[in-house]
Design a protein around this motif. Structure first.
Motif, PDB file in Angstrom:
ATOM      1  N   SER A   4      -2.927  -3.085   4.302  1.00  0.00           N
ATOM      2  CA  SER A   4      -1.533  -2.870   3.949  1.00  0.00           C
ATOM      3  C   SER A   4      -1.124  -3.627   2.683  1.00  0.00           C
ATOM      4  O   SER A   4      -0.158  -3.254   2.023  1.00  0.00           O
ATOM      5  CB  SER A   4      -0.622  -3.281   5.106  1.00  0.00           C
ATOM      6  OG  SER A   4      -0.761  -4.670   5.382  1.00  0.00           O
ATOM      7  N   ARG A  63      -4.275   2.353  -5.016  1.00  0.00           N
ATOM      8  CA  ARG A  63      -3.531   2.644  -3.778  1.00  0.00           C
ATOM      9  C   ARG A  63      -2.300   1.746  -3.629  1.00  0.00           C
ATOM     10  O   ARG A  63      -1.480   1.969  -2.735  1.00  0.00           O
ATOM     11  CB  ARG A  63      -4.440   2.443  -2.564  1.00  0.00           C
ATOM     12  CG  ARG A  63      -5.645   3.376  -2.500  1.00  0.00           C
ATOM     13  CD  ARG A  63      -6.463   3.074  -1.262  1.00  0.00           C
ATOM     14  NE  ARG A  63      -7.654   3.923  -1.184  1.00  0.00           N
ATOM     15  CZ  ARG A  63      -8.566   3.832  -0.219  1.00  0.00           C
ATOM     16  NH1 ARG A  63      -8.417   2.932   0.755  1.00  0.00           N
ATOM     17  NH2 ARG A  63      -9.625   4.628  -0.221  1.00  0.00           N
ATOM     18  N   ASN A 117       0.850  -1.187   0.000  1.00  0.00           N
ATOM     19  CA  ASN A 117       0.000   0.000   0.000  1.00  0.00           C
ATOM     20  C   ASN A 117       0.889   1.242   0.000  1.00  0.00           C
ATOM     21  O   ASN A 117       1.781   1.377   0.844  1.00  0.00           O
ATOM     22  CB  ASN A 117      -0.909  -0.001   1.227  1.00  0.00           C
ATOM     23  CG  ASN A 117      -1.976   1.077   1.174  1.00  0.00           C
ATOM     24  OD1 ASN A 117      -1.731   2.218   0.778  1.00  0.00           O
ATOM     25  ND2 ASN A 117      -3.179   0.729   1.594  1.00  0.00           N
ATOM     26  N   ARG A 118       0.657   2.127  -0.957  1.00  0.00           N
ATOM     27  CA  ARG A 118       1.489   3.321  -1.083  1.00  0.00           C
ATOM     28  C   ARG A 118       1.443   4.209   0.161  1.00  0.00           C
ATOM     29  O   ARG A 118       2.366   4.986   0.421  1.00  0.00           O
ATOM     30  CB  ARG A 118       1.028   4.160  -2.279  1.00  0.00           C
ATOM     31  CG  ARG A 118       1.045   3.455  -3.616  1.00  0.00           C
ATOM     32  CD  ARG A 118       0.407   4.336  -4.679  1.00  0.00           C
ATOM     33  NE  ARG A 118       0.151   3.637  -5.919  1.00  0.00           N
ATOM     34  CZ  ARG A 118       1.025   3.535  -6.918  1.00  0.00           C
ATOM     35  NH1 ARG A 118       2.214   4.097  -6.801  1.00  0.00           N
ATOM     36  NH2 ARG A 118       0.697   2.891  -8.027  1.00  0.00           N
ATOM     37  N   TRP A 119       0.347   4.125   0.915  1.00  0.00           N
ATOM     38  CA  TRP A 119       0.128   5.046   2.026  1.00  0.00           C
ATOM     39  C   TRP A 119       0.340   4.408   3.394  1.00  0.00           C
ATOM     40  O   TRP A 119       0.125   5.045   4.411  1.00  0.00           O
ATOM     41  CB  TRP A 119      -1.292   5.619   1.949  1.00  0.00           C
ATOM     42  CG  TRP A 119      -1.650   6.089   0.575  1.00  0.00           C
ATOM     43  CD1 TRP A 119      -2.598   5.578  -0.245  1.00  0.00           C
ATOM     44  CD2 TRP A 119      -1.036   7.153  -0.151  1.00  0.00           C
ATOM     45  NE1 TRP A 119      -2.623   6.240  -1.443  1.00  0.00           N
ATOM     46  CE2 TRP A 119      -1.669   7.229  -1.412  1.00  0.00           C
ATOM     47  CE3 TRP A 119      -0.007   8.058   0.132  1.00  0.00           C
ATOM     48  CZ2 TRP A 119      -1.313   8.161  -2.371  1.00  0.00           C
ATOM     49  CZ3 TRP A 119       0.348   8.981  -0.836  1.00  0.00           C
ATOM     50  CH2 TRP A 119      -0.296   9.034  -2.058  1.00  0.00           C
ATOM     51  N   LYS A 156       3.042   2.525   5.927  1.00  0.00           N
ATOM     52  CA  LYS A 156       4.450   2.246   6.174  1.00  0.00           C
ATOM     53  C   LYS A 156       4.632   0.752   6.417  1.00  0.00           C
ATOM     54  O   LYS A 156       3.957   0.168   7.254  1.00  0.00           O
ATOM     55  CB  LYS A 156       4.940   3.028   7.399  1.00  0.00           C
ATOM     56  CG  LYS A 156       6.438   2.891   7.645  1.00  0.00           C
ATOM     57  CD  LYS A 156       6.879   3.740   8.832  1.00  0.00           C
ATOM     58  CE  LYS A 156       8.370   3.626   9.060  1.00  0.00           C
ATOM     59  NZ  LYS A 156       8.815   4.465  10.212  1.00  0.00           N
TER      60      LYS A 156
END
Length: 241
Positions: A194, A225, A173-175, A177
């Motif tokens: 994630s 995403r 997921n780009r957003w 961590k």
């Protein structure tokens, strides 16, 4: 609402927990004749009582007389016509002495993730769910802590049982961590956002299959995403460290 569901798995892997209903009739502790196909049988039986359509090969379908190209063409057609892919993760799903490109599962996942157009019809990326099967001792640590499972390749290097194309579509997921433990070879069993390919234990999944399938269908709607990887690696071995 029913879905067309393709199942990707290692047919003859018998390093899984014995099922009392395995086709051989033998049950633990008399010997393990259960294979991943027996788990797929249970899933196919469930689908037979729902509006879902199973798109994988049937147990009585003999593919031995087909060339590899012909088998692949059959599988591609089924994946193209499906909207969900379930990949069964099992301890022996990867053959360490064969290259990634020579094994079916990576290609099935790659094709599931691609958008493909044939004529006037486009098949979009499938929703994908990883179902983690228990090992012979009914444990899951071969997935969550593969370094402790002591699976070694021919050079004595710890092997990750998960194909790279699956691993790269987890925690992507780009957003979100990524976990700091990923570089240590740990895999989390989680349905959270994630990963584009989230994971669930078989024992949980088989209780409410449709709940998990619906969950990944919703994730497919937000595929932008995620950093999606469709590449199959050509390396023969992939170590954990």
């Amino acid at each position: 609402m029913g879905y067309k569901i393709f199942v990707s798995y290692k047919y003859k892997d018998n390093s899984v927990y014995p099922l009392s209903s395995s086709r051989s009739g033998f049950t633990f502790p008399y010997g393990n004749h259960t294979t991943v196909r027996d788990y797929v049988d249970k899933l196919e039986t469930y689908f037979d009582h729902t509006s879902n359509i199973y798109k994988g090969e049937s147990d009585n379908e003999d593919l031995s007389n087909y060339s590899e190209d012909a088998i692949w063409e059959k599988l591609k057609d089924r994946i193209f016509d499906s909207s969900v892919t379930i990949v069964m993760i099992s301890p022996g799903m990867r053959e360490p002495y064969r290259s990634e490109k020579s094994q079916w599962i990576p290609w099935e996942i790659s094709y599931s993730l691609r958008e493909t157009t044939r004529g006037d019809r486009t098949s979009h990326s499938n929703a994908i769910l990883a179902v983690i099967l228990p090992d012979f001792h009914h444990r899951y640590n071969y997935f969550t802590e593969p370094h402790s499972y002591q699976r070694l390749d021919g050079q004595g290097i710890h092997q990750d049982p998960v194909f790279p194309i699956i691993r790269k579509n987890m925690n992507n997921n780009r957003w979100v961590k990524p976990s700091p433990f990923l570089h240590m070879g740990f895999h989390s069993i989680t349905i959270d956002d994630s990963s584009y390919i989230p994971s669930v234990k078989w024992d949980d999944f088989i209780q409410h299959p449709m709940a998990y399938i619906e969950h990944v269908i919703k994730r497919k709607e937000n595929i932008s995403r995620y950093n999606i990887c469709t590449d199959v690696e050509f390396y023969r071995w992939n170590s954990l460290f």
